[in-house]
Enzyme design. Structure first.
Site, PDB file in Angstrom:
ATOM      1  N   GLU A 396      48.250 -34.430 -25.121  1.00 11.99           N
ATOM      2  CA  GLU A 396      47.855 -35.574 -25.969  1.00 11.99           C
ATOM      3  C   GLU A 396      48.972 -36.141 -26.848  1.00 11.99           C
ATOM      4  O   GLU A 396      48.758 -36.431 -28.024  1.00 11.99           O
ATOM      5  CB  GLU A 396      46.658 -35.170 -26.852  1.00 11.99           C
ATOM      6  CG  GLU A 396      45.466 -34.684 -26.056  1.00 11.99           C
ATOM      7  CD  GLU A 396      44.274 -34.277 -26.932  1.00 11.99           C
ATOM      8  OE1 GLU A 396      44.397 -34.313 -28.165  1.00 11.99           O
ATOM      9  OE2 GLU A 396      43.223 -33.936 -26.362  1.00 11.99           O
ATOM     10  N   GLU A 507      39.695 -31.202 -17.583  1.00  8.29           N
ATOM     11  CA  GLU A 507      38.655 -30.885 -18.583  1.00  8.29           C
ATOM     12  C   GLU A 507      37.384 -31.686 -18.338  1.00  8.29           C
ATOM     13  O   GLU A 507      36.783 -32.245 -19.257  1.00  8.29           O
ATOM     14  CB  GLU A 507      39.186 -31.164 -20.002  1.00  8.29           C
ATOM     15  CG  GLU A 507      40.470 -30.436 -20.311  1.00  8.29           C
ATOM     16  CD  GLU A 507      40.983 -30.677 -21.722  1.00  8.29           C
ATOM     17  OE1 GLU A 507      40.219 -31.164 -22.572  1.00  8.29           O
ATOM     18  OE2 GLU A 507      42.154 -30.370 -21.965  1.00  8.29           O
TER      19      GLU A 507
HETATM   20  C1  XIL Z   1      38.124 -28.111 -27.481  1.00  8.94           C
HETATM   21  C2  XIL Z   1      37.356 -26.803 -27.391  1.00  8.94           C
HETATM   22  O1  XIL Z   1      36.504 -26.850 -26.265  1.00  8.94           O
HETATM   23  C3  XIL Z   1      36.557 -26.594 -28.663  1.00  8.94           C
HETATM   24  O2  XIL Z   1      35.913 -25.334 -28.647  1.00  8.94           O
HETATM   25  C4  XIL Z   1      37.475 -26.689 -29.872  1.00  8.94           C
HETATM   26  O3  XIL Z   1      36.714 -26.602 -31.044  1.00  8.94           O
HETATM   27  C5  XIL Z   1      38.236 -27.998 -29.849  1.00  8.94           C
HETATM   28  O4  XIL Z   1      38.936 -28.124 -28.633  1.00  8.94           O
HETATM   29  N1  XIL Z   1      40.947 -31.742 -25.341  1.00  8.94           N
HETATM   30  C6  XIL Z   1      41.566 -30.545 -25.120  1.00  8.94           C
HETATM   31  C7  XIL Z   1      40.822 -29.288 -25.311  1.00  8.94           C
HETATM   32  O5  XIL Z   1      42.709 -30.523 -24.628  1.00  8.94           O
HETATM   33  O6  XIL Z   1      41.666 -28.247 -25.721  1.00  8.94           O
HETATM   34  C8  XIL Z   1      39.700 -29.460 -26.286  1.00  8.94           C
HETATM   35  O7  XIL Z   1      38.946 -28.251 -26.357  1.00  8.94           O
HETATM   36  C9  XIL Z   1      38.827 -30.624 -25.878  1.00  8.94           C
HETATM   37  C10 XIL Z   1      39.633 -31.903 -25.894  1.00  8.94           C
END
Ligand code: XIL
Length: 594
Positions: A396, A507
């Site tokens: 990001e 994701e």
């Molecule tokens: C999220 C997790 O799933 C949560 O448990 C945590 O509180 C916040 O992060 N983008 C990403 C992930 O790259 O690492 C994130 O994961 C979701 C958004």
């Protein structure tokens, strides 16, 4: 569940309740109680409609008509609802207190006092009155150490009420772990004078020795008011699930990409492990391998020698690393460099936790960056050789709305602020330097179909590729029902594909506002359109897609869930039963594209 009078700590298995009794709507329960789970045949094994018509050609009209009706009935049974399997749920109450029979299990937290009163009750003849609070955390607490078990999921239901104070107050119920961590269990906004239901769910973390459950007023909109609590019940649900015979997603896509799932420590129960191993051949740690999990603060500040060489620890990551290694399932490493889930003290002089502590120089931060990456890679490669096949090196870093050169994220990125834009290339350079040779290095981001991000990411990835520092682009793909447009998404995957880098969907989830059958079906159709597209992009060589990872296994544990607002984004429901979305991703002919 309305009136439950059980003794404290008395373990009692309630009779088998049907799924319908656990609060889901009727449609859901009808679908889920189909008693004869059927498996969808791959399209190639099914007789086509044309072939069926030919069979019938020379039969008398009546016979053919009867057969047609029978066939239609069979078709109905074969529909998606028949593929949900079955679940039988029993509830085991581990604690209850309704304050009707003089039994009081709670004590005051801090100087607060708890007492049974008989002039107020949500139900029955008594309730608990909590008074004498001098701080928000004061309230009523009960020690359930030894009764609540680690890794077990508990549901709490209670009623709360207050009479004096503002018009509405946030009431919280929390689990105090080992007298040092305070985990949210349930919360509700209560209106003055109204008995308000408060309910929630928690998975007791692995390292819990001491567990206390307590009520307080919330820190956000709380007040030092007196309050009442009644009808407290804490229970577990034991679900006996029969999914029927499921096809395995990792097999279905074996010629295209590996299939992954993100999990956190709390999710590695035996039932979940079994499902993970059946369906997936790649895993990502949901949180346990991020800087805030791996950085060892106590050690970092223990000796000045750590000032440019941050200490790391793997105790949180161990469970996932061990499970993956023992079961031969490969891991995506997530994530080395990210503006989020990286503590501010990592960037501060002397690793100071003071809110305004001065930040270190660019030179020192580059050393911390290099040594952090070096240690994380060396530790995992030494202790788990070959296990991690790809790393999200930078996550990001592009954010066009910040208006910076190269579309980079500036405003909330201490990496950018301390090192400048070159932190990205440096991170990849160090990762390349210390990673084993077949480990793939990824740039990962969200909203990757937006035109600004396509431009920013493409430019960044092209320049890293020229220097031999990057192998792939990770598209997070957190979808909703209506966005992004799959047309835009496909176009962006083609654009990224043209760079000649690997593409991974890292994701994936698709949030929904409701869990009706209609919504599940809309979600399934969209998932199917997405997977047909991904397979086609890979088959035709438009993009070299090497992995697709879901950001979670089942709907009950998703980062998208908010208190009182579940999001149902994944392939399995809270009982680990497959949803229509599963059959969609499995490319079942029963799930249409539209
Ligand atoms: C999220 C997790 O799933 C949560 O448990 C945590 O509180 C916040 O992060 N983008 C990403 C992930 O790259 O690492 C994130 O994961 C979701 C958004």
């Amino acid at each position: 569940m309305k009136k439950i009078i059980f003794r404290f700590a008395l373990l009692l298995v309630m009779g088998m309740l049907t799924y319908a009794l656990t609060g889901c709507d009727k449609k859901d329960s009808e679908a889920k109680s189909a008693s004869d789970p059927k498996v969808t045949l791959p399209a190639s094994q099914e007789k086509s409609n044309d072939a069926k018509e030919e069979d019938k050609a020379d039969k008398p009209a009546k016979e053919a008509e009867e057969e047609k009706t029978a066939e239609e009935d069979a078709d109905k049974e074969e529909g998606p609802a028949a593929h949900y399997g079955t679940v039988e749920v029993s509830e085991e109450i581990i604690f209850s207190n309704n304050f009707d029979d003089g039994k009081m299990d709670f004590t005051g937290r801090g100087p607060a006092k708890t007492q049974i009163v008989t002039d107020k009750a949500a139900d029955g003849t008594g309730s608990m009155f909590v008074s004498g609070r001098t701080a928000l955390w004061n309230g009523a607490t009960v020690d359930l150490s030894g009764i609540m078990k680690i890794n077990e999921t508990y549901i709490i239901k209670a009623r709360v009420m207050y009479e004096n104070g503002p018009d509405s107050v946030r009431m919280d119920c929390k689990l105090e772990k080992n007298n040092e961590e305070y985990l949210s269990f349930a919360s509700a906004m209560a209106n003055k004078g109204e008995w308000t239901p408060i309910s929630g769910i928690i998975i007791v973390p692995e390292d819990t020795v001491n567990a206390e459950v307590y009520f307080e007023t919330g820190f956000a909109a709380g007040e030092m008011i007196d309050f009442y609590v009644d009808e407290v019940v804490i229970y577990t649900e034991n679900a006996v699930v029969n999914r029927g015979e499921l096809p395995s997603l990792k097999d279905i896509y074996k010629d295209n990409f590996s299939m992954g799932v993100a999990v956190t420590n709390a999710e590695l129960s035996p039932a979940r492990k079994e499902l993970i191993l059946e369906q997936f051949n790649s895993m990502t740690a949901g949180n346990e391998m991020k800087p805030d999990s791996l950085l060892d603060y106590a050690k970092c500040i223990s000796d000045p020698k750590y000032d440019d060489n941050p200490a790391v620890k793997f105790d949180r990551a161990k469970l996932i690393l061990d499970f993956a290694q023992e079961n031969g399932i490969k891991l995506r490493g997530h994530t080395l460099v990210w503006h989020s889930q990286t503590p501010r003290w990592f960037f501060a002089e002397g690793y100071s936790q003071e809110a305004n502590a001065p930040l270190v120089s660019k030179e020192l931060m580059l050393k911390r960056l290099e040594n952090y990456i070096k240690q994380v890679l060396e530790y995992t490669q030494t202790n788990y050789p070959g296990l991690i096949y790809a790393w999200d090196v930078v996550n990001e870093a592009v954010n066009p709305s910040d208006g910076a050169e190269g579309f980079l994220r500036t405003r909330d990125s201490l990496w950018y602020q301390v090192i400048g834009p070159e932190f990205i290339e440096k991170a990849f350079e160090y990762a390349r330097k210390y990673a084993d040779k077949d480990v793939k290095l990824f740039y990962n981001d969200y909203n990757t179909e937006e035109s600004g991000r396509v431009q920013g990411i493409t430019k960044l990835a092209a320049s890293l590729k020229e220097k031999g520092l990057i192998d792939g682009i990770g598209l997070q793909s957190h979808f909703a029902e209506g966005s992004p447009s799959l047309v835009d998404f496909e176009k962006s995957v083609r654009d990224y594909g043209e760079l000649g880098l690997e593409i991974q969907i890292t994701e994936l989830d698709m949030r929904l506002g409701e869990n009706t059958e209609e919504a599940y079906m809309r979600q399934a159709k969209r998932y199917k359109r997405l997977f047909v597209m991904l397979k086609n992009l890979d088959d035709t060589g438009a993009a070299n897609i090497t992995n697709v990872t879901f950001w979670g296994l089942s709907d009950d544990i998703s980062w998208l869930n908010e208190p009182g607002k579940p999001s149902y984004p994944l392939l399995f429901d809270k009982y680990l039963l497959q949803k229509p979305a599963f059959w969609a991703v499995a490319l079942s002919p029963d799930i249409p594209l539209y």
